[in-house]
Design a protein around this motif. Structure first.
Motif, PDB file in Angstrom:
ATOM      1  N   ASN A 112      58.816  41.075  62.968  1.00 18.44           N
ATOM      2  CA  ASN A 112      57.364  40.923  63.001  1.00 18.44           C
ATOM      3  C   ASN A 112      56.986  39.889  64.051  1.00 18.44           C
ATOM      4  O   ASN A 112      56.700  38.739  63.722  1.00 18.44           O
ATOM      5  N   PRO A 113      57.016  40.263  65.324  1.00 18.26           N
ATOM      6  CA  PRO A 113      56.693  39.293  66.363  1.00 18.26           C
ATOM      7  C   PRO A 113      55.228  38.873  66.281  1.00 18.26           C
ATOM      8  O   PRO A 113      54.339  39.705  66.251  1.00 18.26           O
ATOM      9  N   VAL A 114      55.000  37.573  66.221  1.00 16.19           N
ATOM     10  CA  VAL A 114      53.647  37.036  66.157  1.00 16.19           C
ATOM     11  C   VAL A 114      53.423  36.174  67.383  1.00 16.19           C
ATOM     12  O   VAL A 114      54.231  35.320  67.715  1.00 16.19           O
ATOM     13  N   GLN A 115      52.327  36.409  68.068  1.00 11.85           N
ATOM     14  CA  GLN A 115      51.959  35.631  69.244  1.00 11.85           C
ATOM     15  C   GLN A 115      50.732  34.809  68.878  1.00 11.85           C
ATOM     16  O   GLN A 115      49.715  35.351  68.487  1.00 11.85           O
ATOM     17  N   GLN A 116      50.835  33.480  68.977  1.00  8.86           N
ATOM     18  CA  GLN A 116      49.679  32.624  68.760  1.00  8.86           C
ATOM     19  C   GLN A 116      48.921  32.542  70.083  1.00  8.86           C
ATOM     20  O   GLN A 116      49.513  32.301  71.123  1.00  8.86           O
ATOM     21  N   VAL A 117      47.638  32.766  70.040  1.00 10.94           N
ATOM     22  CA  VAL A 117      46.819  32.642  71.234  1.00 10.94           C
ATOM     23  C   VAL A 117      45.689  31.676  70.930  1.00 10.94           C
ATOM     24  O   VAL A 117      45.245  31.570  69.801  1.00 10.94           O
ATOM     25  N   GLY A 118      45.246  30.951  71.932  1.00 14.63           N
ATOM     26  CA  GLY A 118      44.284  29.884  71.729  1.00 14.63           C
ATOM     27  C   GLY A 118      42.844  30.338  71.641  1.00 14.63           C
ATOM     28  O   GLY A 118      41.954  29.580  72.013  1.00 14.63           O
ATOM     29  N   ARG A 119      42.589  31.516  71.187  1.00 23.30           N
ATOM     30  CA  ARG A 119      41.232  32.024  71.061  1.00 23.30           C
ATOM     31  C   ARG A 119      41.036  32.572  69.654  1.00 23.30           C
ATOM     32  O   ARG A 119      41.980  32.934  68.963  1.00 23.30           O
ATOM     33  N   ASP A 120      39.774  32.687  69.270  1.00 23.30           N
ATOM     34  CA  ASP A 120      39.462  33.204  67.944  1.00 23.30           C
ATOM     35  C   ASP A 120      39.695  34.711  67.875  1.00 23.30           C
ATOM     36  O   ASP A 120      39.830  35.383  68.896  1.00 23.30           O
ATOM     37  N   VAL A 121      39.727  35.227  66.659  1.00 21.22           N
ATOM     38  CA  VAL A 121      40.022  36.645  66.421  1.00 21.22           C
ATOM     39  C   VAL A 121      39.042  37.555  67.156  1.00 21.22           C
ATOM     40  O   VAL A 121      39.455  38.540  67.774  1.00 21.22           O
ATOM     41  N   ALA A 165      43.249  35.093  61.559  1.00 16.71           N
ATOM     42  CA  ALA A 165      43.068  33.691  61.937  1.00 16.71           C
ATOM     43  C   ALA A 165      44.290  32.914  61.464  1.00 16.71           C
ATOM     44  O   ALA A 165      44.696  33.016  60.309  1.00 16.71           O
ATOM     45  N   SER A 166      44.893  32.166  62.360  1.00 15.71           N
ATOM     46  CA  SER A 166      46.086  31.395  62.046  1.00 15.71           C
ATOM     47  C   SER A 166      45.733  30.174  61.204  1.00 15.71           C
ATOM     48  O   SER A 166      44.775  29.460  61.498  1.00 15.71           O
ATOM     49  N   GLN A 167      46.523  29.949  60.186  1.00 16.23           N
ATOM     50  CA  GLN A 167      46.346  28.753  59.357  1.00 16.23           C
ATOM     51  C   GLN A 167      46.875  27.511  60.074  1.00 16.23           C
ATOM     52  O   GLN A 167      46.476  26.406  59.776  1.00 16.23           O
ATOM     53  N   ARG A 168      47.772  27.705  61.046  1.00 12.95           N
ATOM     54  CA  ARG A 168      48.406  26.592  61.746  1.00 12.95           C
ATOM     55  C   ARG A 168      47.666  26.145  62.991  1.00 12.95           C
ATOM     56  O   ARG A 168      47.950  25.093  63.526  1.00 12.95           O
ATOM     57  N   SER A 169      46.734  26.943  63.469  1.00 16.77           N
ATOM     58  CA  SER A 169      46.130  26.658  64.777  1.00 16.77           C
ATOM     59  C   SER A 169      44.609  26.644  64.732  1.00 16.77           C
ATOM     60  O   SER A 169      43.945  27.185  65.604  1.00 16.77           O
ATOM     61  N   ASN A 170      44.035  26.027  63.720  1.00 21.53           N
ATOM     62  CA  ASN A 170      42.579  25.871  63.638  1.00 21.53           C
ATOM     63  C   ASN A 170      41.805  27.166  63.865  1.00 21.53           C
ATOM     64  O   ASN A 170      40.829  27.192  64.598  1.00 21.53           O
ATOM     65  N   GLY A 171      42.253  28.248  63.274  1.00 18.75           N
ATOM     66  CA  GLY A 171      41.532  29.508  63.371  1.00 18.75           C
ATOM     67  C   GLY A 171      41.820  30.333  64.606  1.00 18.75           C
ATOM     68  O   GLY A 171      41.241  31.396  64.785  1.00 18.75           O
ATOM     69  N   ALA A 172      42.693  29.851  65.481  1.00 22.03           N
ATOM     70  CA  ALA A 172      43.074  30.660  66.637  1.00 22.03           C
ATOM     71  C   ALA A 172      43.737  31.943  66.128  1.00 22.03           C
ATOM     72  O   ALA A 172      44.310  31.975  65.044  1.00 22.03           O
ATOM     73  N   ALA A 173      43.643  32.998  66.891  1.00 21.50           N
ATOM     74  CA  ALA A 173      44.172  34.293  66.465  1.00 21.50           C
ATOM     75  C   ALA A 173      45.695  34.302  66.447  1.00 21.50           C
ATOM     76  O   ALA A 173      46.341  33.778  67.346  1.00 21.50           O
ATOM     77  N   ALA A 174      46.233  34.912  65.409  1.00 21.68           N
ATOM     78  CA  ALA A 174      47.656  35.234  65.343  1.00 21.68           C
ATOM     79  C   ALA A 174      47.743  36.746  65.525  1.00 21.68           C
ATOM     80  O   ALA A 174      47.151  37.510  64.753  1.00 21.68           O
ATOM     81  N   LEU A 175      48.416  37.188  66.555  1.00 18.34           N
ATOM     82  CA  LEU A 175      48.524  38.602  66.895  1.00 18.34           C
ATOM     83  C   LEU A 175      49.933  39.075  66.565  1.00 18.34           C
ATOM     84  O   LEU A 175      50.905  38.448  66.983  1.00 18.34           O
ATOM     85  N   THR A 176      50.034  40.156  65.817  1.00 14.70           N
ATOM     86  CA  THR A 176      51.323  40.771  65.506  1.00 14.70           C
ATOM     87  C   THR A 176      51.337  42.160  66.121  1.00 14.70           C
ATOM     88  O   THR A 176      50.425  42.955  65.897  1.00 14.70           O
ATOM     89  N   LEU A 177      52.368  42.446  66.907  1.00 14.95           N
ATOM     90  CA  LEU A 177      52.528  43.742  67.557  1.00 14.95           C
ATOM     91  C   LEU A 177      53.795  44.392  67.025  1.00 14.95           C
ATOM     92  O   LEU A 177      54.868  43.792  67.061  1.00 14.95           O
ATOM     93  N   GLU A 178      53.654  45.620  66.533  1.00 11.48           N
ATOM     94  CA  GLU A 178      54.804  46.390  66.076  1.00 11.48           C
ATOM     95  C   GLU A 178      54.782  47.736  66.790  1.00 11.48           C
ATOM     96  O   GLU A 178      53.733  48.369  66.861  1.00 11.48           O
ATOM     97  N   HIS A 179      55.923  48.130  67.341  1.00 11.91           N
ATOM     98  CA  HIS A 179      56.042  49.425  68.017  1.00 11.91           C
ATOM     99  C   HIS A 179      57.211  50.151  67.364  1.00 11.91           C
ATOM    100  O   HIS A 179      58.363  49.815  67.604  1.00 11.91           O
TER     101      HIS A 179
END
Length: 136
Positions: A4-13, A81-95
């Motif tokens: 389950n690869p998760v990419q933290q990005v510094g923007r909101d959902v 919304a990531s719990q670790r990054s002040n609401g920044a988006a946590a993106l999970t990509l599955e192929h």
């Protein structure tokens, strides 16, 4: 590749959702995408795969097929919304890819490296930074 690869990005959902679903924004970091971009609609990534949009829950889940000839695989992108990054988006990509002769030959490189490069482009776009040049 992690299960389950998760990419933290510094923007909101909402910002990330627009970046991954609006054609004008997709063209800036991924590739030009055309077609009927609605649930059940057909899309085409320029120079790459076409497919069908199977699920679209705005702001949370996008599912689509990824098609090469008779070979069909399935992509799911989830946002929260990531719990670790002040609401920044946590993106999970599955192929999810059934193993056929085509995929057995190309997916280890195309699937893994291709998505790594796409996610790097998304992060660069969202953070307004430049990616390394091809020569680098």
């Amino acid at each position: 590749m992690p299960e389950n690869p998760v990419q933290q990005v510094g923007r909101d959902v909402d910002t990330v959702w627009r970046a991954i679903t609006q054609p004008d924004r997709l063209a800036l970091w991924f590739a030009p995408v055309s077609g009927d971009l609605v649930l059940g609609g057909q899309y085409h990534v320029q120079g790459n795969a076409p497919g069908t949009i199977r699920r679209c829950d705005p702001g949370s889940v996008l599912e689509l097929t990824w098609e090469f000839g008779d070979d069909v695989s399935y992509v799911r992108v989830s946002l929260a919304a990531s719990q670790r990054s002040n609401g920044a988006a946590a993106l999970t990509l599955e192929h999810e890819t059934p193993v056929t002769d085509h995929w057995a030959k190309f997916v280890p490189g195309a699937g893994g490296v291709g998505w790594d490069m796409a996610l790097a482009g998304l992060e660069s776009y969202l953070e307004e930074t430049e990616l390394p040049r091809d020569e680098d």
